[in-house]
Enzyme design. Structure first.
Site, PDB file in Angstrom:
ATOM      1  N   SER A  21      38.764  55.853 -22.224  1.00  0.00           N
ATOM      2  CA  SER A  21      39.080  55.201 -23.493  1.00  0.00           C
ATOM      3  C   SER A  21      37.894  54.428 -24.065  1.00  0.00           C
ATOM      4  CB  SER A  21      40.275  54.260 -23.327  1.00  0.00           C
ATOM      5  OG  SER A  21      39.969  53.209 -22.433  1.00  0.00           O
TER       6      SER A  21
ATOM      7  N   LYS B 110      45.562  45.861 -25.918  1.00  0.00           N
ATOM      8  CA  LYS B 110      44.127  45.748 -26.213  1.00  0.00           C
ATOM      9  C   LYS B 110      43.893  44.946 -27.493  1.00  0.00           C
ATOM     10  CE  LYS B 110      42.768  50.022 -23.870  1.00  0.00           C
ATOM     11  NZ  LYS B 110      42.262  51.403 -23.996  1.00  0.00           N
TER      12      LYS B 110
END
EC number: 3.4.21.53
Length: 831
Positions: free
Chosen positions: A664, A707
């Protein structure tokens, strides 16, 4: 000058505020509270595929159609499986009882007798009563007048005949002038007489030889006659014993006849009748076991008597499986599937220092209890007992259930072993486990696909639609009734659904993991009670969530404090070349949070390519390696069409000392490399997440909400500038279920969330400089970021090319000089 990206271009890539969080309107529930909603009594929410598979697997009755129920914990798979198995069991016939009895022909192979449900216990009761009646009647006949009269007659007849034989012997002895005497050893001595008195040895020695010889001959003749008479008496004794035994057996048989008649009328199955016949004949043969105690206090006699009492165990019945209390088929859930718990055991007792057993000590296992019904086992627990797994497969294949003792097989103790007769096995085994174990077993165990042909797979989420709204409300109502919780207002139900969507990680779906939801139901009800409310409302749900987070987020707060004080270096203002904020997700127990990490890249002339410092230090996983290789492919495809890539670079996650995995951050690392190559700085107030493919397309990632919220919390703690935000893949917009606080900050312009599809879009937001496009000659527009990168790479290539040319010239000159020297020439600069 660099070509700047217009404000309009940046604005159009922002995620609209209304798409940051999708809220369920309370009006979606027609009733004010759950008290007015019909409770969900049966079934499970959002598992249509699993429901159909379960119905099929439970109904099909062919061999090998056992079930494997796959799904993560908390989806209700265990509760639903047990409920459906019990529901199916109610419509099935109650299976038979099983009893173990003594095998009179092969004592070490107990017989298994089958009885209709409930009749096994009745059979044991009748056989116990029969044994008491037999013992009483046998003692009665042996002490009865008729029996004693017959026995006395036999004994008197024996004594009379024995006396006649003895009289004849005595008469012959007198005729031969001898007397007969019994000796203590049990024999008969012949003594010669002289003048009516026994002849001593001295007198016998003084007799003439002819007299001595005559006496010896007479003694020999008499001894022969005595021997023959003794033999006749012994034969007569055996005859008497046989007569007495025949009398005893006939007397016992006469008694047993009327005692067994009711059993013959009740039990018509051939195997049971054969057992009763053997039972009866064994009692007749061993009637001495039933005689009365003679009252002796001799310890050895007492011990022998106790041994005889143990011998009466052979006439007992061991009810192994009693289904008399069942209505329908059994459903057994075995939590600890060890070998003995599943398949039964033969227990032992210590006798004279040795371990012995008998058929009454055979104990059933879960398979015995579930025979004819359903056995539910957790596959993880079963595989912790490998022998249990292998034996279970063997018994399912053979459709036969046999009890064997492991201690005998491995010779651990000295035992008197039994081999009980096998019982036919007809059971449907249901394994509960996760999909990963299912795939492993399917691939590695050739028997597994043959025995477990039905896969019941539970999904982790369901569609967010009106039907599931109503089912969810019914579930809340039934759970509140079960646990005694306060009723929930429809605003609270809406808040619960929003939390469910966040757990599902999709605005269009709800989670099927009800473990977290039921926990929230209990805690929201608690906080409502603490407040004195009569109904749980949305604010109580929010309070419960806040309290859950506060109890678990100590690590999150500590990490944020380290960032605030500068111990962990993360910049949220300014611009830096080759430096960017990446986002990672950390988990401590059941709490997940996001944390920003500084990622840096340095580029320089060389041929080593991109060096992953984490990989070199063994702190990087395989997925992270893959992301960096893809990144290298993108750079080569973008900038190495007309020249090699003369690049050496190092990339690292600063201040991370634990293992890093996942791809990611691959787009983030690429942004840092492009910044380092171009010399164009990146805005530190923007954090990035997303993976990338070799064509520069941004790919979705997981944990997007955590996040964003992690970087938002850091920016909030260090002060908003109005320019901060997060770049996410456009595919992750549907996964956004951000906290109201974040949504409010975005709406007020203090924080921003951008969605991008390509590296070009992302780098323009990060730098404010146009990425640039390639013309037909392979050149990028001057003043664009890619133009600067290409220019830098061209300079690197020229530099490394010149160095390579100088090296080649130098090598050629040295080679020429060596050639001249080898031919005897002189060293000369001209040459």
């Amino acid at each position: 000058m660099w070509k700047q990206v217009s404000k309009e271009d940046r604005e159009k890539r922002k995620v609209p505020v209304e798409r940051l969080r999708v809220q369920t309107p309370p009006e979606a529930f027609p009733c004010e509270t759950t008290e007015q909603i019909e409770p969900l009594r049966e079934g499970i929410i959002g598992q249509d595929r699993a429901v159909r598979a379960m119905d099929f697997g439970l109904k099909v009755q062919k061999a090998g159609y056992n079930l494997y129920v796959a799904g993560p914990p908390g989806t209700g798979r265990t509760t639903y499986t047990r409920a459906k198995a019990k529901q199916a069991a109610r419509n099935k016939p109650t299976p038979a009882d099983w009893c173990y009895v003594y095998n009179f022909s092969r004592p070490d192979h107990p017989l298994a007798l089958r009885f209709p449900a409930g009749e096994g216990r009745e059979f044991k009761t009748r056989m116990d009563e029969l044994l008491r009646d037999v013992e009483r009647e046998i003692r009665k006949i042996f002490s009865g007048e008729d029996y004693q009269k017959h026995r006395r007659f036999i004994m008197q007849n024996f004594e009379k005949r024995a006396q006649e034989i003895w009289k004849q012997m005595d008469q012959l002895a007198r005729e031969l002038n001898f007397s007969l005497e019994r000796v203590p050893e049990g024999g008969i001595a012949t003594i010669p007489l002289m003048f009516g008195k026994p002849l001593s040895n001295e007198d016998f020695a003084r007799l003439p030889d002819e007299s001595r010889q005559e006496i010896k001959e007479k003694s020999k003749r008499l001894e022969q006659e005595v021997t023959e008479s003794v033999r006749q008496i012994q034969l007569l004794e055996k005859e008497v014993e046989q007569e007495v035994s025949r009398l005893n057996k006939d007397s016992v048989r006469q008694v047993l006849k009327h005692l067994f008649e009711p059993l013959w009328e009740t039990y018509t199955e051939e195997k049971i009748r054969k057992y009763l016949q053997d039972y009866q004949e064994d009692i007749i043969e061993n009637h001495h076991l039933f005689k009365e105690d003679d009252g002796t206090e001799n310890p050895m006699a007492r011990l022998l008597q106790r041994n005889e009492e143990n011998n009466l165990q052979r006439y007992r019945v061991n009810v192994l499986v009693d289904n008399g209390q069942l209505s329908g088929a059994p459903v057994v859930f075995e939590n600890n599937p060890t070998y003995y718990n599943l398949f039964g055991r033969v227990e032992y007792r210590s006798t004279f220092g040795a371990m012995t057993t008998d058929f009454t000590m055979i104990k059933p296992g879960a398979l015995h209890m579930a025979n004819g019904g359903y056995l539910i086992v957790q596959i993880a627990e079963l595989l912790r007992n490998p022998l249990s797994w292998h034996v279970l497969k063997r018994m399912l294949k053979n459709e036969s259930l046999r009890i064997e003792n492991l201690s005998e097989e491995h010779g651990l103790i000295a035992t008197s072993g039994l081999k009980p007769e096998a019982i036919p096995l007809n059971v449907k085994v249901i394994l509960l486990g996760n999909p990963y174990v299912y795939h492993l077993l399917s691939e590695l165990d050739e028997d597994f696909p043959k025995l477990f042909k039905v896969k019941v797979e539970f999904d982790t989420d369901m569609k967010k639609d009106e039907r599931h709204y109503h089912e969810f409300a019914g579930f809340v109502r039934s759970y509140c009734e079960k646990e005694g919780l306060l009723p929930f207002h429809r605003s609270a139900l809406a808040a619960l659904l929003d939390y469910s969507a966040r757990l599902a990680g999709d605005q269009r779906k709800l989670t099927t993991n009800f473990h977290h939801l039921t926990r929230l139901l209990v805690e929201a009800s608690f906080w409502a009670e603490e407040e004195g409310a009569e109904v749980v409302e949305a604010r109580h749900v929010e309070e419960a969530l806040a309290e859950q987070e506060y109890r678990a987020n100590r690590m999150d707060e500590k990490m944020r404090e380290l960032i605030e004080e500068g111990t962990i270096m993360v910049d949220v203002t300014g611009e830096k070349v080759g430096q960017i904020n990446g986002l990672a997700v950390l988990q401590t127990g059941d709490y997940t949070f996001g944390q920003p990490h500084r990622i840096t890249a340095r580029t320089f002339i060389g041929r080593q390519g991109i060096i992953n410092i984490e990989r070199e230090t063994s702190l990087s996983g395989q997925f992270h390696h893959k992301g960096l290789l893809i990144l290298s492919g993108y750079l080569a495809g973008k900038f190495a069409q007309d020249k090699p890539l003369p690049l050496s670079a190092s990339i690292t996650f600063e201040q991370t000392y634990s293992r890093i995995d996942g791809d990611s951050a691959s787009s983030t690392e690429l942004y840092a490399l492009l910044s380092s190559l171009s010399g164009i700085p990146i805005r530190q107030g923007i954090a990035v997440t997303g993976s990338v493919n070799q064509f520069g397309e941004i790919q979705p990632i997981g944990g997007v909400n955590e996040k964003i919220e992690g970087f938002f919390a850091v920016c909030k703690a260090m002060g908003f500038t109005g320019e901060q935000g997060v770049i996410i893949p456009h595919q992750n917009v549907k996964n956004l279920m951000l906290r109201p606080e974040v949504v409010e900050a975005v709406e007020a312009g203090r924080f921003h969330i951008w969605q991008v599809r390509t590296i070009e879009e992302g780098i323009e937001i990060l730098t404010g400089v146009k990425a640039g496009t390639c013309d037909e000659h392979g050149q990028y527009e001057p003043g664009t970021l890619f133009g600067e990168v290409n220019k830098r790479l061209a300079r690197m290539f020229s530099s490394i090319k010149e160095d390579s040319a100088d090296l080649v010239i130098d090598v050629d000159a040295q080679a020429m000089q060596k050639l001249i020297e080898s031919e005897g020439g002189e060293k000369s600069e001209d040459k």
